[in-house]
Design a protein around this motif. Structure first.
Motif, PDB file in Angstrom:
ATOM      1  N   MET A   6       5.778 -18.263 -10.146  1.00 30.58           N
ATOM      2  CA  MET A   6       6.069 -19.442  -9.451  1.00 30.58           C
ATOM      3  C   MET A   6       6.273 -18.564  -8.048  1.00 30.58           C
ATOM      4  SD  MET A   6      10.207 -19.454 -10.965  1.00 30.58           S
ATOM      5  CE  MET A   6       9.658 -19.391 -12.554  1.00 30.58           C
ATOM      6  N   ASP A   7       6.436 -19.277  -6.847  1.00 29.91           N
ATOM      7  CA  ASP A   7       6.921 -18.680  -5.898  1.00 29.91           C
ATOM      8  C   ASP A   7       8.175 -18.172  -5.687  1.00 29.91           C
ATOM      9  OD1 ASP A   7       4.283 -19.657  -4.922  1.00 29.91           O
ATOM     10  OD2 ASP A   7       5.184 -21.567  -4.188  1.00 29.91           O
ATOM     11  N   VAL A   8       8.150 -16.767  -5.218  1.00 26.54           N
ATOM     12  CA  VAL A   8       9.445 -15.980  -4.999  1.00 26.54           C
ATOM     13  C   VAL A   8       9.434 -15.492  -3.851  1.00 26.54           C
ATOM     14  CG1 VAL A   8      11.209 -14.292  -6.046  1.00 26.54           C
ATOM     15  CG2 VAL A   8       9.599 -15.924  -7.555  1.00 26.54           C
ATOM     16  N   ASP A   9      10.459 -15.309  -2.881  1.00 31.37           N
ATOM     17  CA  ASP A   9      10.319 -14.738  -1.749  1.00 31.37           C
ATOM     18  C   ASP A   9      10.330 -13.171  -2.026  1.00 31.37           C
ATOM     19  OD1 ASP A   9      10.597 -16.845  -0.334  1.00 31.37           O
ATOM     20  OD2 ASP A   9      12.899 -16.995   0.002  1.00 31.37           O
ATOM     21  N   PHE A  10       9.276 -12.546  -1.191  1.00 28.75           N
ATOM     22  CA  PHE A  10       8.976 -11.205  -1.745  1.00 28.75           C
ATOM     23  C   PHE A  10       8.256 -10.408  -0.645  1.00 28.75           C
ATOM     24  CE2 PHE A  10       6.107  -8.000  -3.877  1.00 28.75           C
ATOM     25  CZ  PHE A  10       6.946  -6.992  -4.055  1.00 28.75           C
ATOM     26  N   THR A  11       8.554  -9.283  -0.242  1.00 35.72           N
ATOM     27  CA  THR A  11       7.614  -8.684   0.588  1.00 35.72           C
ATOM     28  C   THR A  11       6.782  -7.553  -0.028  1.00 35.72           C
ATOM     29  OG1 THR A  11       9.331  -8.816   2.547  1.00 35.72           O
ATOM     30  CG2 THR A  11       7.440  -7.024   2.660  1.00 35.72           C
ATOM     31  N   GLU A  12       5.478  -7.659   0.064  1.00 39.17           N
ATOM     32  CA  GLU A  12       4.448  -6.858  -0.700  1.00 39.17           C
ATOM     33  C   GLU A  12       4.622  -5.544  -0.390  1.00 39.17           C
ATOM     34  OE1 GLU A  12       0.476  -7.675  -0.780  1.00 39.17           O
ATOM     35  OE2 GLU A  12       0.681  -9.084  -2.555  1.00 39.17           O
ATOM     36  N   TYR A  13       4.590  -4.601  -1.404  1.00 41.29           N
ATOM     37  CA  TYR A  13       4.291  -3.195  -1.333  1.00 41.29           C
ATOM     38  C   TYR A  13       3.142  -2.910  -1.007  1.00 41.29           C
ATOM     39  CZ  TYR A  13       9.154  -2.394  -3.335  1.00 41.29           C
ATOM     40  OH  TYR A  13      10.480  -2.308  -3.732  1.00 41.29           O
ATOM     41  N   ARG A  14       2.775  -1.655  -0.315  1.00 45.29           N
ATOM     42  CA  ARG A  14       1.652  -1.149   0.162  1.00 45.29           C
ATOM     43  C   ARG A  14       1.712   0.617  -0.047  1.00 45.29           C
ATOM     44  NH1 ARG A  14       0.273  -4.334   5.695  1.00 45.29           N
ATOM     45  NH2 ARG A  14       2.621  -4.213   5.616  1.00 45.29           N
ATOM     46  N   ILE A  15       0.594   1.184   0.327  1.00 45.34           N
ATOM     47  CA  ILE A  15       0.608   2.569  -0.119  1.00 45.34           C
ATOM     48  C   ILE A  15       1.390   3.325   1.062  1.00 45.34           C
ATOM     49  CG2 ILE A  15      -1.586   2.882   0.876  1.00 45.34           C
ATOM     50  CD1 ILE A  15      -0.393   4.826  -2.073  1.00 45.34           C
ATOM     51  N   SER A  16       2.186   4.154   0.878  1.00 46.59           N
ATOM     52  CA  SER A  16       3.038   4.972   1.754  1.00 46.59           C
ATOM     53  C   SER A  16       2.440   6.433   1.972  1.00 46.59           C
ATOM     54  CB  SER A  16       4.377   5.005   1.399  1.00 46.59           C
ATOM     55  OG  SER A  16       5.204   5.959   2.518  1.00 46.59           O
ATOM     56  N   SER A  17       2.249   7.028   0.679  1.00 45.56           N
ATOM     57  CA  SER A  17       1.683   8.378   0.658  1.00 45.56           C
ATOM     58  C   SER A  17       1.415   8.829  -0.844  1.00 45.56           C
ATOM     59  CB  SER A  17       2.699   9.274   1.280  1.00 45.56           C
ATOM     60  OG  SER A  17       4.011   9.544   0.518  1.00 45.56           O
ATOM     61  N   GLU A  18       0.400  10.065  -0.710  1.00 39.05           N
ATOM     62  CA  GLU A  18       0.087  10.335  -2.006  1.00 39.05           C
ATOM     63  C   GLU A  18       0.268  11.922  -2.145  1.00 39.05           C
ATOM     64  OE1 GLU A  18      -3.922   8.003  -3.411  1.00 39.05           O
ATOM     65  OE2 GLU A  18      -4.347   9.447  -1.816  1.00 39.05           O
ATOM     66  N   LEU A  19       0.822  12.247  -3.342  1.00 33.29           N
ATOM     67  CA  LEU A  19       1.380  13.696  -3.529  1.00 33.29           C
ATOM     68  C   LEU A  19       0.215  14.264  -4.433  1.00 33.29           C
ATOM     69  CD1 LEU A  19       5.039  12.950  -3.916  1.00 33.29           C
ATOM     70  CD2 LEU A  19       3.858  13.076  -1.939  1.00 33.29           C
ATOM     71  N   THR A  20      -0.511  15.200  -4.150  1.00 33.34           N
ATOM     72  CA  THR A  20      -1.601  15.771  -4.780  1.00 33.34           C
ATOM     73  C   THR A  20      -1.211  17.233  -5.075  1.00 33.34           C
ATOM     74  OG1 THR A  20      -2.706  16.335  -2.817  1.00 33.34           O
ATOM     75  CG2 THR A  20      -3.315  14.339  -3.993  1.00 33.34           C
ATOM     76  N   ALA A 306       1.363   3.725   5.144  1.00 33.16           N
ATOM     77  CA  ALA A 306       0.417   4.882   5.422  1.00 33.16           C
ATOM     78  C   ALA A 306      -0.501   4.767   6.430  1.00 33.16           C
ATOM     79  CB  ALA A 306      -0.380   5.136   4.088  1.00 33.16           C
ATOM     80  N   ASP A 307      -0.987   5.660   7.162  1.00 34.84           N
ATOM     81  CA  ASP A 307      -2.014   5.535   8.108  1.00 34.84           C
ATOM     82  C   ASP A 307      -3.359   4.759   7.759  1.00 34.84           C
ATOM     83  OD1 ASP A 307      -0.532   6.750   9.890  1.00 34.84           O
ATOM     84  OD2 ASP A 307      -1.129   8.829   9.533  1.00 34.84           O
ATOM     85  N   PRO A 308      -3.908   4.117   8.829  1.00 36.56           N
ATOM     86  CA  PRO A 308      -5.355   3.251   8.144  1.00 36.56           C
ATOM     87  C   PRO A 308      -6.331   4.089   7.483  1.00 36.56           C
ATOM     88  CG  PRO A 308      -4.458   2.478  10.366  1.00 36.56           C
ATOM     89  CD  PRO A 308      -3.702   3.756  10.145  1.00 36.56           C
ATOM     90  N   VAL A 309      -6.483   5.370   7.859  1.00 34.80           N
ATOM     91  CA  VAL A 309      -7.517   6.257   7.332  1.00 34.80           C
ATOM     92  C   VAL A 309      -6.991   6.596   5.919  1.00 34.80           C
ATOM     93  CG1 VAL A 309      -8.294   8.663   7.490  1.00 34.80           C
ATOM     94  CG2 VAL A 309      -8.185   7.282   9.481  1.00 34.80           C
ATOM     95  N   ASP A 310      -5.847   6.692   5.645  1.00 44.69           N
ATOM     96  CA  ASP A 310      -5.141   7.178   4.300  1.00 44.69           C
ATOM     97  C   ASP A 310      -5.233   6.105   3.386  1.00 44.69           C
ATOM     98  OD1 ASP A 310      -4.580   9.708   4.945  1.00 44.69           O
ATOM     99  OD2 ASP A 310      -2.552   8.963   5.444  1.00 44.69           O
ATOM    100  N   ILE A 311      -5.055   4.557   3.975  1.00 43.23           N
ATOM    101  CA  ILE A 311      -5.148   3.420   3.066  1.00 43.23           C
ATOM    102  C   ILE A 311      -6.775   3.224   2.550  1.00 43.23           C
ATOM    103  CG2 ILE A 311      -4.960   1.136   3.386  1.00 43.23           C
ATOM    104  CD1 ILE A 311      -2.726   1.222   5.080  1.00 43.23           C
ATOM    105  N   GLU A 312      -7.587   3.432   3.728  1.00 39.26           N
ATOM    106  CA  GLU A 312      -8.858   3.071   3.275  1.00 39.26           C
ATOM    107  C   GLU A 312      -9.308   4.317   2.353  1.00 39.26           C
ATOM    108  OE1 GLU A 312     -13.480   3.159   5.768  1.00 39.26           O
ATOM    109  OE2 GLU A 312     -11.583   3.407   6.841  1.00 39.26           O
ATOM    110  N   ALA A 313      -8.996   5.586   2.527  1.00 40.30           N
ATOM    111  CA  ALA A 313      -9.364   6.391   1.574  1.00 40.30           C
ATOM    112  C   ALA A 313      -8.946   6.155  -0.089  1.00 40.30           C
ATOM    113  CB  ALA A 313      -8.611   7.974   1.641  1.00 40.30           C
TER     114      ALA A 313
END
Length: 761
Positions: A6-20, A306-313
């Motif tokens: 059902m529809d629920v108010d919510f802001t989507e999560y997106r990638i912030s950083s990767e720890l390798t 994250a920066d666009p380059v990191d998101i694309e990676a």
């Protein structure tokens, strides 16, 4: 109630950083306040990542904690105090240990021993009260590094534990239940899940969350009432966690971390692998642990994306992973031939071929008149949305059939994928359901008819996975006898035991003589040296041992064995290994074994004392090699079997704690483990089998030596097939271990891995 979208108010999560940094699966996450994150891994390490809040959640690896000898699982944070201003971490591992770490130095400051099998859960916010649970079924409480109490919590493996604000404990188990503990008393058992309860979390103000192998999450009131059931994952759910905002996050074998709000899945975050753990940071961001060895932070705040380059990676990495797993017409996309294969003419008019074009599979048909391949169109295996494919026991299939075998028997579930051989599926299913193999062709016909494959062509190269024979072909002559055929595995179960019965006697005597001369020349140790008469007796023992053809008649003098024991007790540890090697060979001699038996008494056991002496750190490789071979050879004489069973836990504990890169030592230890597996299967000792299974899995995962790994895998397979620990092995994730081993270039490793994989289906 089960939730619906059902529809629920919510802001989507997106990638912030990767720890390798981790070199294998990241298994656990521990949020350490606002200062950092600790992660555990199959690579045997714990890593601490410091958070820099001024730089968009950028973290840097500041500590690598080394101490566990096998993969590390649960972690627990203890907040800073005046003695430990950076705080502390508690960790549990496959090696059965609970370790306490100082986050300022990254050093281990306490080792807590007590569990017999893998540590699976930890709870507690102070070293005066740490709680651990294990596959051994127990809860253990530790106060300042010392075990204060323990009790059996479940009859099956305990997989998780949490501590409630009231101080009460909740445990989750492979028996499908949760239990509420007040002290050592079970106040309530929560019944509802249909498979292992793998993860637990407190839901502030409401109750407890549980994640299960049955692919569901449940929210329970502390009275045991189910307040909500969340369904959306398509495989095992390993973890669940709640945030003060009311959001819930879960991680699953299906490769997704899912965000839930008010019981509704509001976002599915796809990963390039299994999501072993998922946790909220205090600021609402999410941290995930993935089987690709990467820790990821996800955010719903625009300033931390994250920066666009990191998101694309990341997007590229995810696409590559999905392509490697994508199936077209029952085949992996990456295994399809490329467009260049269309240069090869077809062999018959209408012959079809599927080729890879980008991320898709495209079908072509051979036109013999025009001598060209005509394009038919794109081939798909059906919708990618896993919710539209049937699921059985947490796994997706193309079909899940209801099979009515009559005779008042219950309806059975039969899973099937188009890419599978129907004969293979039928055989495995009949074995699993304990049904006669005489039903085989009926099941195959049923599968073909109900999956729309009436034009199925039998593959003459097919080999029966159990008997090695070709499959039955309708209409062909049959020489099959009326009885059901028993499965035949390549390397399991192991029958009989292995011994080290070859010795370089001249070299052994030479080394004893060399050490004896060194003692004679040292005034401080001169009294420890053997006299000339005693050395002549050692030489006489050597001659008796060399004359193997007369073992049935030759005997030793009592003084010979007494001399051997005196030397083992008095000589410096660094000089003991050649004498231990003599002991190894005396055990194989009937009369020698008889005399040694007289010196093994409870409370005055020279053998156990010797083993403890030579395994005390720092243990010499030569001592480890000879002493493990001594114990392996004890299995030769049935008179030692009671000793081996009685001292099993102590023997395995001391040797498992002495890790060695020496391949000969590894092989000796794996042989000892294999012999124990054979003995304890015979004795029907389930507790012992569990400990041996744990040790064997640790070798199978960690050893680089082919023969050692092979013997450990044979032990695992034998314990699963004829022992009492198949369920525990599956909880140990033995299927993943088998899959990795199955890809080995070493034929025997791949073969025994196939044996084990067959047992997990």
């Amino acid at each position: 109630m089960k939730t619906e979208n059902m529809d629920v108010d919510f802001t989507e999560y997106r990638i912030s950083s990767e720890l390798t940094g981790h070199e294998d699966d990241v298994r656990g996450i521990c949020v350490c306040g606002e200062t950092g994150i600790a992660t555990s891994s199959r690579d045997k390490t714990i890593r601490f990542w410091s958070i820099d809040p001024t730089e968009k959640n950028k973290c840097k690896e500041s500590k690598i904690m080394l101490g566990h000898t096998s993969f590390v699982g649960p972690l627990n944070w203890i907040a800073p105090d005046e003695n430990f201003p950076a705080g502390r971490i508690v960790s549990g591992g496959m090696d059965t240990l609970v370790l306490l770490w100082d986050l300022k130095t990254g050093e281990s400051i306490q080792t807590m021993k007590g569990h017999q099998l893998q540590v699976t859960g930890l709870a507690g916010d102070d070293v005066s009260d740490i709680v651990s649970v294990s596959v051994d079924g127990t809860i253990r409480r530790w106060r300042n590094g010392q075990q204060s109490e323990s009790w059996e919590a479940h009859k099956s493996a305990v997989q998780a534990v949490i501590k409630l604000p009231t101080g009460e404990l909740i445990t989750g188990s492979s028996d499908s239940t949760l239990k509420l503990w007040r002290g050592k008393t079970c106040a309530h058992t929560f019944v509802g899940h249909t498979d292992t309860v793998r993860g637990l979390a407190v839901m502030p103000g409401l109750g407890v969350l549980s994640a299960s192998h049955d692919s569901s999450i449940r929210l329970w009131a502390l009275t045991g009432q189910v307040l909500m059931e969340m369904v959306g994952h398509t495989s095992i759910i390993y973890s669940v966690h709640a945030h003060s905002s009311g959001l819930i996050v879960s991680g699953s074998e299906d490769g997704f971390a899912k965000i839930w709000k008010d019981g509704v899945c509001v976002q599915s975050i796809e990963h390039p692998g299994c999501v072993w753990d998922a946790k909220f940071l205090e600021n609402g961001d999410v941290v995930t642990a993935c089987s690709d060895g990467v820790v990821r932070i996800w955010t719903a705040h625009n300033d931390r994306i994250a920066d666009p380059v990191d998101i694309e990676a990341f997007t590229t990495r995810l696409s590559t992973y999905k392509s490697s797993r994508k199936r077209v017409g029952g085949l992996k996309l990456e295994e399809l031939p490329g467009l260049d294969s269309l240069h090869t003419p077809g062999t018959a008019d209408g012959q079809t071929k599927i080729v890879r074009e980008g991320d898709n599979g495209v079908a072509y048909s051979w036109n013999s008149r025009e001598q060209i391949w005509d394009k038919i169109g794109e081939v798909v295996d059906g919708p990618e949305d896993g919710l539209k494919r049937p699921v059985l026991n947490g796994t997706q299939y193309d079909f899940v059939f209801d099979v009515d075998i009559g005779d008042g028997e219950p309806i059975r579930k039969l899973p099937y994928n188009r890419s599978d051989s129907p004969y293979d599926v039928a055989d495995k299913w009949l074995l699993k359901e304990s049904l006669p193999l005489s039903y085989r062709q009926q099941i195959v016909d049923f599968i073909l008819q109900n999956s729309g494959q009436n034009n199925f062509t039998f593959d003459a190269s097919f080999r029966d996975p159990y008997t090695g024979s070709n499959a039955y072909v309708p209409g062909a002559s049959s020489n099959v006898s009326g009885g059901a055929t028993k499965p035949v595995f390549k390397h399991i179960p192991k029958k009989g035991m292995l011994f080290f019965d070859v010795a370089q006697f001249d070299g052994i005597l030479k080394k004893i003589t060399e050490f004896n001369c060194a003692l004679l020349s040292d005034p401080a140790q001169k009294d420890l040296a053997l006299t000339e008469i005693e050395m002549s007796r050692v030489s006489a023992v050597k001659k008796i041992l060399q004359d193997t053809s007369h073992y049935h008649t030759s005997t030793f003098a009592d003084v010979d064995v007494a001399l051997l024991l005196k030397t083992l007790k008095s000589w410096p540890v660094a000089m003991m290994f050649p004498v231990i090697d003599v002991l190894r060979m005396i055990i194989l001699h009937p009369d020698g074994a008889r005399l040694l038996q007289q010196h093994i008494k409870v409370g005055n056991d020279f053998l156990l004392e010797t083993i403890k002496k030579v395994t005390t750190a720092p243990a010499l490789a030569a001592n480890l090699l000879t002493s493990t071979r001594v114990v392996a050879n004890l299995f030769k004489q049935s008179s030692f079997h009671e000793w081996l069973q009685r001292n099993r836990s102590e023997v395995l504990d001391v040797f498992s704690s002495c890790s060695s890169s020496n391949k000969n030592v590894q092989l000796s230890y794996s042989t000892l483990i294999l012999n124990y597996a054979v003995l304890l299967i015979e004795k029907k000792d389930q507790e012992g089998q569990s400990q041996v299974l744990s040790a064997a899995i640790e070798i199978a995962e960690g050893s680089e030596d082919v023969d050692s790994k092979f013997r450990a895998l044979v032990a695992v397979g034998s314990l699963m097939l004829e022992g009492l620990v198949k369920g525990i092995a599956i909880d140990f994730d033995v299927e993943s271990i088998a899959k990795i081993a199955k890809a080995s270039k070493e034929v025997k490793i791949a073969e025994v891995a196939s044996d084990i994989e067959l047992l997990t289906t």
